[in-house]
Design a protein around this motif. Structure first.
Motif, PDB file in Angstrom:
ATOM      1  N   ARG A 112      29.155   6.639  -2.707  1.00  0.00           N
ATOM      2  CA  ARG A 112      28.800   5.471  -1.906  1.00  0.00           C
ATOM      3  C   ARG A 112      27.621   5.787  -0.997  1.00  0.00           C
ATOM      4  O   ARG A 112      26.747   4.946  -0.761  1.00  0.00           O
ATOM      5  CB  ARG A 112      30.018   5.037  -1.097  1.00  0.00           C
ATOM      6  N   ALA A 113      27.569   7.013  -0.482  1.00  0.00           N
ATOM      7  CA  ALA A 113      26.468   7.420   0.384  1.00  0.00           C
ATOM      8  C   ALA A 113      25.139   7.367  -0.366  1.00  0.00           C
ATOM      9  O   ALA A 113      24.127   6.923   0.183  1.00  0.00           O
ATOM     10  CB  ALA A 113      26.711   8.824   0.916  1.00  0.00           C
ATOM     11  N   ILE A 114      25.141   7.794  -1.628  1.00  0.00           N
ATOM     12  CA  ILE A 114      23.924   7.738  -2.429  1.00  0.00           C
ATOM     13  C   ILE A 114      23.476   6.284  -2.609  1.00  0.00           C
ATOM     14  O   ILE A 114      22.291   5.956  -2.475  1.00  0.00           O
ATOM     15  CB  ILE A 114      24.150   8.416  -3.798  1.00  0.00           C
ATOM     16  N   ARG A 115      24.427   5.397  -2.869  1.00  0.00           N
ATOM     17  CA  ARG A 115      24.084   3.976  -3.015  1.00  0.00           C
ATOM     18  C   ARG A 115      23.553   3.391  -1.718  1.00  0.00           C
ATOM     19  O   ARG A 115      22.610   2.578  -1.725  1.00  0.00           O
ATOM     20  CB  ARG A 115      25.304   3.179  -3.486  1.00  0.00           C
ATOM     21  N   GLU A 116      24.136   3.791  -0.590  1.00  0.00           N
ATOM     22  CA  GLU A 116      23.677   3.284   0.707  1.00  0.00           C
ATOM     23  C   GLU A 116      22.277   3.798   1.042  1.00  0.00           C
ATOM     24  O   GLU A 116      21.481   3.071   1.637  1.00  0.00           O
ATOM     25  CB  GLU A 116      24.660   3.674   1.812  1.00  0.00           C
ATOM     26  N   ILE A 117      21.973   5.024   0.656  1.00  0.00           N
ATOM     27  CA  ILE A 117      20.620   5.555   0.863  1.00  0.00           C
ATOM     28  C   ILE A 117      19.624   4.763   0.033  1.00  0.00           C
ATOM     29  O   ILE A 117      18.532   4.427   0.490  1.00  0.00           O
ATOM     30  CB  ILE A 117      20.571   7.055   0.527  1.00  0.00           C
ATOM     31  N   ASP A 148       0.838  -1.188   0.000  1.00  0.00           N
ATOM     32  CA  ASP A 148       0.000   0.000   0.000  1.00  0.00           C
ATOM     33  C   ASP A 148       0.874   1.238   0.000  1.00  0.00           C
ATOM     34  O   ASP A 148       2.013   1.200   0.465  1.00  0.00           O
ATOM     35  CB  ASP A 148      -0.887   0.001   1.242  1.00  0.00           C
ATOM     36  N   PRO A 149       0.350   2.354  -0.510  1.00  0.00           N
ATOM     37  CA  PRO A 149       1.112   3.608  -0.427  1.00  0.00           C
ATOM     38  C   PRO A 149       1.320   4.007   1.034  1.00  0.00           C
ATOM     39  O   PRO A 149       0.415   3.893   1.858  1.00  0.00           O
ATOM     40  CB  PRO A 149       0.220   4.622  -1.140  1.00  0.00           C
ATOM     41  N   VAL A 150       2.533   4.442   1.352  1.00  0.00           N
ATOM     42  CA  VAL A 150       2.859   4.796   2.727  1.00  0.00           C
ATOM     43  C   VAL A 150       3.989   5.832   2.711  1.00  0.00           C
ATOM     44  O   VAL A 150       4.757   5.909   1.760  1.00  0.00           O
ATOM     45  CB  VAL A 150       3.271   3.543   3.541  1.00  0.00           C
ATOM     46  N   VAL A 151       4.040   6.654   3.765  1.00  0.00           N
ATOM     47  CA  VAL A 151       5.094   7.661   3.921  1.00  0.00           C
ATOM     48  C   VAL A 151       5.743   7.448   5.285  1.00  0.00           C
ATOM     49  O   VAL A 151       5.052   7.324   6.291  1.00  0.00           O
ATOM     50  CB  VAL A 151       4.522   9.094   3.831  1.00  0.00           C
ATOM     51  N   ARG A 152       7.078   7.397   5.304  1.00  0.00           N
ATOM     52  CA  ARG A 152       7.806   7.204   6.556  1.00  0.00           C
ATOM     53  C   ARG A 152       8.961   8.179   6.654  1.00  0.00           C
ATOM     54  O   ARG A 152       9.602   8.496   5.661  1.00  0.00           O
ATOM     55  CB  ARG A 152       8.378   5.790   6.639  1.00  0.00           C
ATOM     56  N   ASP A 153       9.248   8.628   7.865  1.00  0.00           N
ATOM     57  CA  ASP A 153      10.431   9.443   8.135  1.00  0.00           C
ATOM     58  C   ASP A 153      11.460   8.556   8.808  1.00  0.00           C
ATOM     59  O   ASP A 153      11.112   7.712   9.635  1.00  0.00           O
ATOM     60  CB  ASP A 153      10.093  10.601   9.065  1.00  0.00           C
ATOM     61  N   ALA A 154      12.728   8.777   8.461  1.00  0.00           N
ATOM     62  CA  ALA A 154      13.795   7.986   9.065  1.00  0.00           C
ATOM     63  C   ALA A 154      15.057   8.820   9.160  1.00  0.00           C
ATOM     64  O   ALA A 154      15.278   9.730   8.367  1.00  0.00           O
ATOM     65  CB  ALA A 154      14.064   6.736   8.238  1.00  0.00           C
ATOM     66  N   THR A 155      15.878   8.481  10.141  1.00  0.00           N
ATOM     67  CA  THR A 155      17.200   9.075  10.261  1.00  0.00           C
ATOM     68  C   THR A 155      18.207   8.008   9.872  1.00  0.00           C
ATOM     69  O   THR A 155      18.245   6.936  10.482  1.00  0.00           O
ATOM     70  CB  THR A 155      17.469   9.546  11.698  1.00  0.00           C
ATOM     71  N   ILE A 156      19.015   8.310   8.865  1.00  0.00           N
ATOM     72  CA  ILE A 156      20.027   7.363   8.407  1.00  0.00           C
ATOM     73  C   ILE A 156      21.354   7.791   9.015  1.00  0.00           C
ATOM     74  O   ILE A 156      21.813   8.914   8.803  1.00  0.00           O
ATOM     75  CB  ILE A 156      20.120   7.346   6.871  1.00  0.00           C
ATOM     76  N   HIS A 157      21.976   6.892   9.751  1.00  0.00           N
ATOM     77  CA  HIS A 157      23.271   7.161  10.360  1.00  0.00           C
ATOM     78  C   HIS A 157      24.346   6.874   9.313  1.00  0.00           C
ATOM     79  O   HIS A 157      24.856   5.762   9.208  1.00  0.00           O
ATOM     80  CB  HIS A 157      23.434   6.284  11.593  1.00  0.00           C
ATOM     81  N   ARG A 169      18.263  13.019   7.792  1.00  0.00           N
ATOM     82  CA  ARG A 169      16.838  12.796   8.042  1.00  0.00           C
ATOM     83  C   ARG A 169      16.137  12.754   6.695  1.00  0.00           C
ATOM     84  O   ARG A 169      16.219  13.716   5.931  1.00  0.00           O
ATOM     85  CB  ARG A 169      16.303  13.941   8.897  1.00  0.00           C
ATOM     86  N   VAL A 170      15.471  11.655   6.389  1.00  0.00           N
ATOM     87  CA  VAL A 170      14.823  11.498   5.085  1.00  0.00           C
ATOM     88  C   VAL A 170      13.354  11.162   5.261  1.00  0.00           C
ATOM     89  O   VAL A 170      12.944  10.573   6.255  1.00  0.00           O
ATOM     90  CB  VAL A 170      15.501  10.406   4.225  1.00  0.00           C
TER      91      VAL A 170
END
Length: 89
Positions: free
Chosen positions: A38-43, A13-22, A79-80
């Motif tokens: 590499r950071a872009i690939r990890e995201i 289902d469509p969903v929106v989530r906030d997350a902090t990526i360390h 924060r994404v």
């Protein structure tokens, strides 16, 4: 939870989530000239795992934020907001 069909696959289902990526833990021991790419690939990997989809699109503002300090000095945490949309196909 999403409903399961007879084949056992879940409908997403469509969903929106906030997350902090360390980012610091993903970029540790990566040589300087490869850190921002590499950071872009990890995201992408993080979002694919969290949202259960292969179609990952990174917004230009997030890309600029990653590259804002140059190729080697990345922000430690990011924060994404991730959103999974319905497939139009």
């Amino acid at each position: 939870m999403a409903k399961t069909t007879k084949t056992g696959k879940k409908t997403v289902d469509p969903v929106v989530r906030d997350a902090t990526i360390h980012m610091h833990k993903y970029i540790h021991k990566i040589q300087f000239k490869r850190r921002a790419p590499r950071a872009i690939r990890e995201i992408r990997k993080f979002a694919a795992k969290a949202m259960l989809t292969k179609d990952i699109r990174i917004d230009t503002t997030l890309n600029r934020y990653i590259w804002s300090n140059g190729i080697r000095n990345l922000p430690r945490r990011i924060r994404v907001r991730m959103s999974r949309k319905r497939n139009e196909d």
